[in-house]
Scaffold this active site. Structure first.
Site, PDB file in Angstrom:
ATOM      1  N   GLN A 129      27.137 -65.231 -58.401  1.00 46.69           N
ATOM      2  CA  GLN A 129      26.737 -64.199 -59.281  1.00 46.69           C
ATOM      3  C   GLN A 129      25.155 -63.999 -59.753  1.00 46.69           C
ATOM      4  O   GLN A 129      24.627 -65.396 -59.830  1.00 46.69           O
ATOM      5  CB  GLN A 129      27.642 -64.502 -60.809  1.00 46.69           C
ATOM      6  N   GLY A 130      24.707 -63.074 -59.150  1.00 48.03           N
ATOM      7  CA  GLY A 130      23.133 -62.956 -59.445  1.00 48.03           C
ATOM      8  C   GLY A 130      22.933 -62.039 -60.544  1.00 48.03           C
ATOM      9  O   GLY A 130      22.283 -60.884 -60.581  1.00 48.03           O
ATOM     10  N   GLU A 145      34.917 -62.931 -68.654  1.00 51.94           N
ATOM     11  CA  GLU A 145      34.571 -64.553 -68.629  1.00 51.94           C
ATOM     12  C   GLU A 145      34.800 -65.124 -69.801  1.00 51.94           C
ATOM     13  O   GLU A 145      35.386 -66.090 -69.846  1.00 51.94           O
ATOM     14  CB  GLU A 145      32.976 -64.620 -68.376  1.00 51.94           C
ATOM     15  N   SER A 157      21.485 -63.832 -63.762  1.00 50.43           N
ATOM     16  CA  SER A 157      20.246 -64.413 -64.463  1.00 50.43           C
ATOM     17  C   SER A 157      19.026 -64.468 -63.550  1.00 50.43           C
ATOM     18  O   SER A 157      19.235 -64.410 -62.505  1.00 50.43           O
ATOM     19  CB  SER A 157      20.699 -65.785 -64.891  1.00 50.43           C
ATOM     20  N   SER A 160      25.850 -69.997 -60.000  1.00 49.77           N
ATOM     21  CA  SER A 160      26.570 -71.152 -59.592  1.00 49.77           C
ATOM     22  C   SER A 160      27.343 -71.117 -58.207  1.00 49.77           C
ATOM     23  O   SER A 160      27.714 -70.130 -57.799  1.00 49.77           O
ATOM     24  CB  SER A 160      28.113 -71.182 -60.603  1.00 49.77           C
ATOM     25  N   SER A 191      24.471 -68.445 -74.799  1.00 49.64           N
ATOM     26  CA  SER A 191      24.197 -69.708 -75.563  1.00 49.64           C
ATOM     27  C   SER A 191      24.973 -69.580 -76.825  1.00 49.64           C
ATOM     28  O   SER A 191      25.254 -68.429 -77.524  1.00 49.64           O
ATOM     29  CB  SER A 191      22.513 -69.590 -75.720  1.00 49.64           C
ATOM     30  N   GLU A 195      23.556 -69.696 -79.507  1.00 54.70           N
ATOM     31  CA  GLU A 195      22.553 -68.586 -80.531  1.00 54.70           C
ATOM     32  C   GLU A 195      22.957 -67.121 -80.288  1.00 54.70           C
ATOM     33  O   GLU A 195      23.195 -66.322 -81.242  1.00 54.70           O
ATOM     34  CB  GLU A 195      21.227 -68.984 -80.154  1.00 54.70           C
TER      35      GLU A 195
END
Lengths: 372, 392
Positions: free
Chosen positions: B130-131, B248, B133, B165, B371, B373
């Protein structure tokens, strides 16, 4: 594989919520909190007559409508949301359950229909001065005479004990813990209302002085039935706690949307937004605990029920207390005032946390049931 | 409590259990419980295990038959995830393509893309990374800077991706790119499928804190891909990417929860062995660890029940990730504390045991997939309707 609500159950929730919005709004809660009786008999009878709430989970053969605990849990969740004042928990979650579980068919047939119809307000008198909810805490004594049993001793922290028509009293005989039914008008019975921190849930001290009582089930055999009663009541209390917790979050979120500081609604600041998000996470986790326990009750698996009941009471107690306190923080100074309802929920959370034994006590019950 | 969806799927479940019992043996059985979304350990064995699963036709249970799947329903997919985790089978090396890209192509890909890419995924012939980030775009995917420009019948892509990953193993990447150079934020993004076997793609492994090369950084310099390898529409990549992330969030928790339950049981066993149950402070934390895994399970069962009843899952489906990730970290810390000094000793070549690996890798769970947050913002804004953060 269920663990979701049916359309009928959604409908039940809607009906109960709308009834309580009308009959247990903030003004009414405050009125009853200030009232020594803490109970509106007119509303009580409408709950029974129009909605059948007292007899909802009582089997039909005893005058109820035979619904399950999931249904009853919905009512308790809504009662918690509305901070319903009055003897609903004492009558339905404690007394009716104790009657259902004691091995005494005749007593069930005699007494349960009155509870189910709303005619009889009842409670369970178990705790004494040290507030223990275990078997060893029961010291009030019963002795047999030629014309029946007599009780002597003091029960205290009895939920709605000041107004119950019927008291189920746990007492000790030479054979062990036994359960007795005592009529409110019985000779030698004195009841003293206790001034409570949480004014929405009344308690009383009950003194028996050679008070005539009816033995329920076999002498000395009551504790297993009482333990099961307390497990069931723990689950229903957990559902009530979830409702109370959800109401505090609703209030916090509503306030965070309209209250402005630095030219913006405070809910746009992460300090407040994230606190509200954590509140929701706690409430949803508490829901899982309470719902899982309700489904276990209806599933009839005793081991699973005992585990989930202790888990639910531990978790939901702490979750309600935490979010009720967080709600005050979100409201700032106004949340700290007598005029704002936030403290009513905080105090209900506090009283619920110890109503059937503290979280520490339920954690130990859970540990014991897990064998750790 | 056992998952039981009634007679309709019982045969399927029994067949699966039987197959797992017969095939999860030998070297595969030795690697039970190995792996996780951030764990690249034992790659070759796990890849071989994926091929074993493919040979048994167990990959893509819910995918249509025409693309190599079994054409079964959501229930069977859930049963598969549950039974798979129950058997403690190794974490799948192909999870990126199976859980993210595949469902995305099924939902938004063209017919040609489905025909071309889905069968090799199920046959474990093509591995995907997966590209999304980038060094400057972690939680804030809308600040993606990797550029793609049309050149005839191709796209030319330049930029840098990170935290991919299993990236070093990937034959293909699905990449979020900015195709409109003047666009801002989430507008003007496009999702492209890009082969890694070309001079413009350089992939360097990144070692994680457990010492494993499980993710990678990807450097794209004038890398090329065909014009028709856009998923969804040009300029609508944000929508496509968000749909993937939604998938996901929905699929990872059920197997995780069973792993966490196993860890909680191991923790209780360790505590008993160490006499820690007599310590009231530790005892409390141990019971709370057990409570948290049971709550995770019940929360997942609520979501599954709602999904299978055709209802929209409630708020618990969204709060579950925040709860699971934060509570799992507590569980990991407690396990390490109970293990004491012995827990501080590692094997040769920094070889970690299950407890050490799980504790260290749990630190990523509050970062990946959004995250904590970001989760709190999502909960606050999307579930509670609170106003958005102040933004410059």
């Amino acid at each position: 594989m269920d663990l979701t609500f049916s359309e009928e159950q959604d409908e039940l929730r809607k009906v109960v919520r709308s009834f309580l919005a009308k009959h247990s709004d903030e003004a009414e809660v405050r009125r009853l909190a200030a009232d020594p009786l803490g109970h509106d008999p007119a509303v009580w009878h409408r709950m029974a007559g129009e909605l059948g709430l007292q007899g909802l989970a009582v089997p039909e053969e005893y005058g109820g409508s035979g619904f399950g605990y999931v249904d009853l849990g919905i009512v308790f969740e809504e009662a918690g949301r509305a901070l319903l004042c009055g003897p609903y928990f004492a009558t339905v979650a404690l007394a009716a359950e104790a009657l259902l579980r004691c091995d005494d068919e005749e007593a069930r047939r005699d007494l349960l229909p009155g509870l189910a119809s709303g005619e009889t307000v009842a409670t369970l008198a178990l705790t004494e001065e040290d507030g223990r909810w275990d078997e060893a805490g029961i010291r009030l004594t019963a002795h047999g005479t030629t014309d029946g049993w007599r009780l002597t001793g003091v029960k205290t922290y009895v939920p709605d004990g000041h107004l119950a028509d019927l008291l189920l009293v746990a007492a000790r005989t030479p054979a062990g813990v036994s359960l007795f039914a005592v009529d409110a008008g019985a000779p030698g019975l004195t009841r003293t209302p206790l001034p409570t921190l949480d004014q929405t849930r009344k308690q009383a001290r009950v003194r028996c002085a050679d008070t005539p009582a009816r033995l329920l089930g076999a002498e000395g055999a009551a504790w297993p039935a009482l333990a099961r009663t307390l497990a069931t009541a723990s689950v229903l209390l957990a559902a009530e706690q979830v409702g109370g917790a959800a109401a505090t979050l609703d209030a916090a979120v509503a306030y965070a949307k309209i209250r402005e500081q630095y030219g913006r609604p405070i809910g746009s600041f992460q300090g407040i937004k994230h606190k509200c998000a954590d509140m929701l996470m706690e409430i949803e986790s508490a829901r899982s605990a309470a719902y899982g326990a309700l489904w276990a009750l209806d599933g009839g698996d005793e081991t699973e029920t005992a585990l989930m009941a202790a888990l639910a009471q531990t978790y939901c107690s702490e979750a309600f207390s935490r979010v009720a306190a967080d709600n005050i923080q979100v409201h700032g100074g106004i949340g700290f005032t007598w005029e704002h309802p936030a403290h009513l929920y905080l105090k209900r959370a506090q009283s619920s946390e110890v109503l059937l034994g503290s979280p520490a006590y339920h954690r130990e019950l859970l540990a014991a049931r897990l064998g750790i | 409590m056992e998952l039981d969806f009634g007679p309709a799927v019982r045969d399927f479940r029994d067949e699966l259990r039987d197959w797992l019992a017969r095939h999860l043996v030998g070297e595969f059985a030795e690697h039970r419980g190995v792996g996780g979304p951030t764990d690249g350990e034992a790659w070759d064995v796990r890849l071989a295990w994926d091929r074993e699963l493919a040979a048994g036709n167990w990959l893509g249970v819910g995918w249509p038959r025409e693309y190599g799947g079994r054409g079964l329903g959501l229930l069977e997919e859930i049963v598969f995830a549950y039974e798979y985790a129950r058997a403690n089978a190794p974490y799948r090396a192909t999870v990126n393509a199976l859980d993210l890209l595949g469902p995305m192509l099924l939902a938004m890909g063209s017919e040609a893309q489905k025909k071309r890419f889905l069968p090799p995924i199920l046959a474990v012939e093509a591995l995907w990374g997966q590209g999304f980030s980038e060094p400057g775009a972690g939680s804030d995917l809308a600040s993606v800077r990797t550029r793609a420009e049309r050149d005839g019948d191709q796209w030319v892509v330049s930029g840098q991706k990170v935290w991919t990953s299993f990236g070093v193993h990937a034959d293909w990447l699905y990449v979020l790119t900015r195709t409109d150079p003047d666009s801002q934020r989430h507008k003007g993004l496009t999702l492209l499928l890009l082969p890694t076997d070309q001079p413009g793609v350089e992939i360097r492994p990144i070692r994680n804190l457990a010492g494993q090369d499980e993710f990678a950084e990807v450097f794209l310099s004038d890398a090329r891909t065909d014009a028709d390898l856009v998923v969804g529409e040009v300029g609508q990549g944000w929508r496509t990417a968000m749909a993937t992330l939604g998938i996901e969030r929905g699929t990872t928790l059920l197997p995780q929860q069973l792993t966490f339950e196993r860890e909680a049981e191991a923790l209780i066993g360790l505590a008993r062995q160490r006499g820690a149950l007599d310590d009231p402070m530790l005892r409390r934390r141990i019971v709370d660890a057990w409570i948290s895994v049971r709550i995770m399970r019940t929360t997942n069962l609520r979501t599954i029940a709602e999904l299978t009843a055709g209802r929209t899952p409630g708020a618990q489906a969204t709060t579950a990730k925040l709860y699971a990730s934060t509570r799992h970290q507590r569980l990991g810390r407690l396990a390490m504390e109970l293990a004491g000094p012995a827990g501080q000793i590692v094997g040769r070549d920094y070889g970690l045991d299950t407890r050490q690996r799980s504790f260290l890798l749990s630190l990523a769970e509050t970062v990946y997939g959004g995250s904590s947050e970001i989760q709190r913002n999502i909960i606050g804004e999307q579930l509670l309707g609170l106003p958005k953060d102040p933004r410059p």
